[in-house]
Motif scaffolding. Structure first.
Motif, PDB file in Angstrom:
ATOM      1  N   TYR A   1       0.843  -1.195   0.000  1.00  0.00           N
ATOM      2  CA  TYR A   1       0.000   0.000   0.000  1.00  0.00           C
ATOM      3  C   TYR A   1       0.877   1.243   0.000  1.00  0.00           C
ATOM      4  O   TYR A   1       2.103   1.159   0.161  1.00  0.00           O
ATOM      5  N   LEU A   2       0.235   2.387  -0.188  1.00  0.00           N
ATOM      6  CA  LEU A   2       0.945   3.662  -0.154  1.00  0.00           C
ATOM      7  C   LEU A   2       0.650   4.385   1.140  1.00  0.00           C
ATOM      8  O   LEU A   2      -0.491   4.397   1.606  1.00  0.00           O
ATOM      9  N   GLN A   3       1.679   4.975   1.695  1.00  0.00           N
ATOM     10  CA  GLN A   3       1.507   5.809   2.883  1.00  0.00           C
ATOM     11  C   GLN A   3       1.821   7.232   2.459  1.00  0.00           C
ATOM     12  O   GLN A   3       2.822   7.482   1.788  1.00  0.00           O
ATOM     13  N   GLN A   4       0.969   8.144   2.826  1.00  0.00           N
ATOM     14  CA  GLN A   4       1.172   9.533   2.443  1.00  0.00           C
ATOM     15  C   GLN A   4       1.684  10.319   3.643  1.00  0.00           C
ATOM     16  O   GLN A   4       1.179  10.187   4.752  1.00  0.00           O
ATOM     17  N   ARG A   5       2.696  11.115   3.382  1.00  0.00           N
ATOM     18  CA  ARG A   5       3.264  11.972   4.431  1.00  0.00           C
ATOM     19  C   ARG A   5       3.330  13.399   3.917  1.00  0.00           C
ATOM     20  O   ARG A   5       3.604  13.635   2.751  1.00  0.00           O
ATOM     21  N   ARG A   6       3.125  14.297   4.829  1.00  0.00           N
ATOM     22  CA  ARG A   6       3.323  15.697   4.470  1.00  0.00           C
ATOM     23  C   ARG A   6       4.817  15.965   4.401  1.00  0.00           C
ATOM     24  O   ARG A   6       5.610  15.373   5.116  1.00  0.00           O
ATOM     25  N   SER A   7       5.185  16.864   3.525  1.00  0.00           N
ATOM     26  CA  SER A   7       6.599  17.210   3.439  1.00  0.00           C
ATOM     27  C   SER A   7       6.950  18.145   4.590  1.00  0.00           C
ATOM     28  O   SER A   7       6.082  18.671   5.288  1.00  0.00           O
ATOM     29  N   ARG A   8       8.217  18.345   4.742  1.00  0.00           N
ATOM     30  CA  ARG A   8       8.674  19.291   5.765  1.00  0.00           C
ATOM     31  C   ARG A   8       8.292  20.699   5.350  1.00  0.00           C
ATOM     32  O   ARG A   8       7.801  20.934   4.252  1.00  0.00           O
ATOM     33  N   LYS A   9       8.560  21.612   6.193  1.00  0.00           N
ATOM     34  CA  LYS A   9       8.220  23.002   5.916  1.00  0.00           C
ATOM     35  C   LYS A   9       8.836  23.440   4.589  1.00  0.00           C
ATOM     36  O   LYS A   9      10.012  23.204   4.337  1.00  0.00           O
ATOM     37  N   ALA A  10       8.022  24.043   3.736  1.00  0.00           N
ATOM     38  CA  ALA A  10       8.489  24.465   2.418  1.00  0.00           C
ATOM     39  C   ALA A  10       9.386  25.685   2.535  1.00  0.00           C
ATOM     40  O   ALA A  10       9.211  26.531   3.411  1.00  0.00           O
ATOM     41  N   SER A  11      10.355  25.759   1.630  1.00  0.00           N
ATOM     42  CA  SER A  11      11.224  26.933   1.613  1.00  0.00           C
ATOM     43  C   SER A  11      10.469  28.094   0.968  1.00  0.00           C
ATOM     44  O   SER A  11       9.407  27.923   0.376  1.00  0.00           O
ATOM     45  N   ALA A  12      11.042  29.278   1.059  1.00  0.00           N
ATOM     46  CA  ALA A  12      10.375  30.485   0.564  1.00  0.00           C
ATOM     47  C   ALA A  12      10.006  30.346  -0.912  1.00  0.00           C
ATOM     48  O   ALA A  12      10.810  29.908  -1.730  1.00  0.00           O
ATOM     49  N   GLY A  13       8.757  30.666  -1.233  1.00  0.00           N
ATOM     50  CA  GLY A  13       8.297  30.643  -2.611  1.00  0.00           C
ATOM     51  C   GLY A  13       7.855  29.281  -3.109  1.00  0.00           C
ATOM     52  O   GLY A  13       7.469  29.142  -4.256  1.00  0.00           O
ATOM     53  N   LYS A  14       7.914  28.251  -2.278  1.00  0.00           N
ATOM     54  CA  LYS A  14       7.494  26.915  -2.701  1.00  0.00           C
ATOM     55  C   LYS A  14       6.366  26.419  -1.807  1.00  0.00           C
ATOM     56  O   LYS A  14       6.320  26.728  -0.628  1.00  0.00           O
ATOM     57  N   LEU A  15       5.480  25.642  -2.389  1.00  0.00           N
ATOM     58  CA  LEU A  15       4.386  25.053  -1.624  1.00  0.00           C
ATOM     59  C   LEU A  15       4.823  23.706  -1.067  1.00  0.00           C
ATOM     60  O   LEU A  15       5.552  22.962  -1.737  1.00  0.00           O
ATOM     61  N   PRO A  16       4.383  23.369   0.132  1.00  0.00           N
ATOM     62  CA  PRO A  16       4.719  22.029   0.655  1.00  0.00           C
ATOM     63  C   PRO A  16       3.999  20.958  -0.155  1.00  0.00           C
ATOM     64  O   PRO A  16       2.856  21.153  -0.571  1.00  0.00           O
ATOM     65  N   ARG A  17       4.687  19.855  -0.440  1.00  0.00           N
ATOM     66  CA  ARG A  17       4.094  18.758  -1.209  1.00  0.00           C
ATOM     67  C   ARG A  17       3.975  17.533  -0.322  1.00  0.00           C
ATOM     68  O   ARG A  17       4.842  17.277   0.506  1.00  0.00           O
ATOM     69  N   SER A  18       2.921  16.801  -0.551  1.00  0.00           N
ATOM     70  CA  SER A  18       2.781  15.517   0.121  1.00  0.00           C
ATOM     71  C   SER A  18       3.582  14.491  -0.667  1.00  0.00           C
ATOM     72  O   SER A  18       3.704  14.588  -1.891  1.00  0.00           O
ATOM     73  N   ARG A  19       4.117  13.516   0.024  1.00  0.00           N
ATOM     74  CA  ARG A  19       4.879  12.467  -0.634  1.00  0.00           C
ATOM     75  C   ARG A  19       4.237  11.132  -0.325  1.00  0.00           C
ATOM     76  O   ARG A  19       3.720  10.923   0.763  1.00  0.00           O
ATOM     77  N   ARG A  20       4.302  10.217  -1.282  1.00  0.00           N
ATOM     78  CA  ARG A  20       3.769   8.875  -1.085  1.00  0.00           C
ATOM     79  C   ARG A  20       4.935   7.887  -1.051  1.00  0.00           C
ATOM     80  O   ARG A  20       5.860   7.979  -1.849  1.00  0.00           O
ATOM     81  N   PHE A  21       4.855   6.934  -0.117  1.00  0.00           N
ATOM     82  CA  PHE A  21       5.881   5.925   0.037  1.00  0.00           C
ATOM     83  C   PHE A  21       5.249   4.542  -0.004  1.00  0.00           C
ATOM     84  O   PHE A  21       4.254   4.304   0.669  1.00  0.00           O
ATOM     85  N   PRO A  22       5.824   3.621  -0.771  1.00  0.00           N
ATOM     86  CA  PRO A  22       5.285   2.258  -0.767  1.00  0.00           C
ATOM     87  C   PRO A  22       5.612   1.566   0.550  1.00  0.00           C
ATOM     88  O   PRO A  22       6.707   1.731   1.102  1.00  0.00           O
TER      89      PRO A  22
END
Length: 86
Positions: free
Chosen positions: A49-70
């Protein structure tokens, strides 16, 4: 350790080449289902299955992305069989 193809050839009474081709197809199918966001259950073995995690705090000018891990969770019956020493 043993590769899946070697184990399949040994226990399935097929050539190692045929076993490698078949195991590659199985893992390609699992990969495709995970890429599509679907979990894959192998009866008596476990669940991919996939586990979704929030990314760490985004740097200036970038949006935080969620990441999926098998991930893999083994079936209770597999755990019991391995621990019983059969």
């Amino acid at each position: 350790h043993v590769t899946v193809a070697e184990a399949f050839a040994k226990h399935g009474r097929v050539s190692e080449v045929q076993a490698a081709e078949q195991s590659a197809k199985v893992f390609a199918a699992i990969r495709a289902e995970l890429k599509a966001g679907r979990a894959v259950e192998v009866d008596g073995f476990g669940r991919f299955y996939l586990q979704q995690r929030r990314s760490r705090k985004a740097s200036a000018g970038k949006l935080p992305r969620s990441r999926r891990f098998p991930r893999f969770r083994s079936a209770e019956s597999l755990k019991e069989e391995v621990n019983s020493g059969k």
